[in-house]
Motif scaffolding. Structure first.
Motif, PDB file in Angstrom:
ATOM      1  N   HIS A 129      98.992 -68.439  38.340  1.00 26.38           N
ATOM      2  CA  HIS A 129      98.404 -69.768  38.128  1.00 26.38           C
ATOM      3  C   HIS A 129      99.007 -70.801  39.072  1.00 26.38           C
TER       4      HIS A 129
ATOM      5  N   GLY B 193      98.060 -70.010  42.711  1.00 24.82           N
ATOM      6  CA  GLY B 193      96.679 -70.384  42.983  1.00 24.82           C
ATOM      7  C   GLY B 193      96.503 -71.875  43.144  1.00 24.82           C
TER       8      GLY B 193
ATOM      9  N   GLU C  21      94.815 -76.215  33.885  1.00 19.67           N
ATOM     10  CA  GLU C  21      94.272 -76.031  32.534  1.00 19.67           C
ATOM     11  C   GLU C  21      93.536 -74.705  32.422  1.00 19.67           C
ATOM     12  N   LEU C  22      93.326 -74.291  31.175  1.00 24.87           N
ATOM     13  CA  LEU C  22      92.704 -72.986  30.922  1.00 24.87           C
ATOM     14  C   LEU C  22      91.302 -72.955  31.526  1.00 24.87           C
ATOM     15  N   GLY C  23      91.023 -71.910  32.275  1.00 28.20           N
ATOM     16  CA  GLY C  23      89.694 -71.765  32.858  1.00 28.20           C
ATOM     17  C   GLY C  23      89.521 -72.469  34.189  1.00 28.20           C
ATOM     18  N   TYR C  24      90.613 -72.934  34.772  1.00 25.94           N
ATOM     19  CA  TYR C  24      90.504 -73.681  36.034  1.00 25.94           C
ATOM     20  C   TYR C  24      89.992 -72.793  37.156  1.00 25.94           C
ATOM     21  N   PHE C  25      90.486 -71.556  37.226  1.00 26.48           N
ATOM     22  CA  PHE C  25      90.096 -70.669  38.320  1.00 26.48           C
ATOM     23  C   PHE C  25      88.815 -69.910  38.016  1.00 26.48           C
ATOM     24  N   SER C  26      88.359 -69.992  36.763  1.00 29.34           N
ATOM     25  CA  SER C  26      87.156 -69.244  36.397  1.00 29.34           C
ATOM     26  C   SER C  26      85.901 -70.081  36.508  1.00 29.34           C
TER      27      SER C  26
END
Lengths: 177, 147
Positions: free
Chosen positions: A32, A35, A124-129
């Motif tokens: 994380h 990235g 935050e959760l889901g940033y790369f998705s």
């Protein structure tokens, strides 16, 4: 090999750069923050890769990505070595998928260290998705012109075919009739 | 003198024979049973929604981690595969230098692919493993890293 000597293939000097020789656990642990640290470079590289569909044209972007990874890991090694190792050991022995869910305590320690020295939070959760837009100065790739062979002449029309032609003068043809 | 006693029916006679089937005793009536079913299912539904949310978040975190690392893996992989192409071409040049009329990347001058727009073409697996030893070919084809 479908590559002839005239086609471009990068030389060994262009292709040889120091590689990130780390295991999957290290990548998973750093993922994380790594990235986010190399966000722009990574987006540039992945955009190039999907636009060009050609690894030969995205070599420089790829090298920039690896260089950024080296920079990040060097900084981590300098400032947060103990915290990172602790977290990495936990993640490595966390389970089949190297889950993060069993390692929240060590993760918090590592995050604090990163916050202190890098000044960046855990994304935050889901940033790369999610879909992220990227602005680039690289021109949009264009294909080389497709040179087609010359057009085949049209067949004669029925009217033309019905006209008396020189064929009738052909002795063989008349003989057949 | 009689010392035994004759077997006789009990006083008042035997009970009447029950030939009709006897079902189990009902604890609840139908409405109560249906109510209990709805209640349990509803509670389970609510509980599952919480569990599902937790599982979704965990999976999303793992997806995030994979996506973040992807460019680093691809950058290294692209360089490795291009090095391999280059090595294969050099090997073919070296191997066929004494053969007259042979051009590398073609079959006696005829190109392998019709590639007018000079697209990137991924060679087939056979072309990639041609110059390897049989053991290495086996490893490459069956994806073994260590022999």
């Amino acid at each position: 090999m479908p590559y002839t000597n005239q086609e471009y293939l990068p030389s060994y000097e262009e292709l040889t750069v120091p590689e990130l020789e780390v295991t999957s656990a290290v990548f998973r642990t750093a993922a994380h923050h790594l990235g986010k640290y190399c966000d722009n470079v990574c987006k540039e590289f992945m955009l190039c890769r999907s636009e060009e569909n050609d690894p030969r044209k995205c070599l420089n972007e790829g090298k920039a990505v690896t260089r950024c990874g080296f920079e990040f890991f060097g900084k981590v090694k300098k400032h947060c070595y103990a915290e990172f190792n602790q977290y990495m050991q936990c993640v490595d022995h966390s389970g089949r998928l190297m889950d993060f869910k069993n390692c929240r305590k060590t993760q918090a320690t590592f995050d604090n260290c990163i916050k202190e020295h890098f000044g960046q939070d855990r994304p935050e959760l889901g940033y790369f998705s999610k879909v992220r837009l990227h602005k680039t100065c690289r021109p949009r790739p264009t294909m080389a012109p497709h040179i087609m062979p010359e057009r085949v002449p049209d067949p004669p029309s029925p009217e033309e075919l019905r006209k008396p032609t020189d064929k009738l003068k052909n002795p063989h043809f008349t003989a057949v009739i | 003198m009689v010392t035994y006693r004759q077997d006789l029916p009990p006083k008042g006679g035997f009970d009447p024979i029950e030939f009709a089937a006897r079902g189990p005793k009902r604890m609840f009536n139908g409405f109560t049973q249906f109510g209990i079913f709805l209640g349990v299912t509803g509670l389970a539904w609510v509980g599952w929604s919480y569990v599902k949310e937790i599982m979704r978040k965990e999976e999303l975190e793992l997806f995030d981690a994979r996506n973040a690392v992807e460019p680093f893996i691809y950058a290294e992989k692209d360089r490795a595969i291009l090095t391999h192409y280059r090595r294969c071409r050099d090997e073919e040049n070296k191997l066929m230098k004494n053969v007259k009329g042979w051009e590398t990347g073609t079959l006696w001058g005829e190109p392998v692919y019709h590639n007018v727009r000079s697209r990137y073409i991924k060679p087939s697996l056979e072309e990639l493993v041609t110059h390897m030893s049989p053991e290495k070919q086996h490893d490459m084809i069956f994806d073994k890293l260590i022999r």
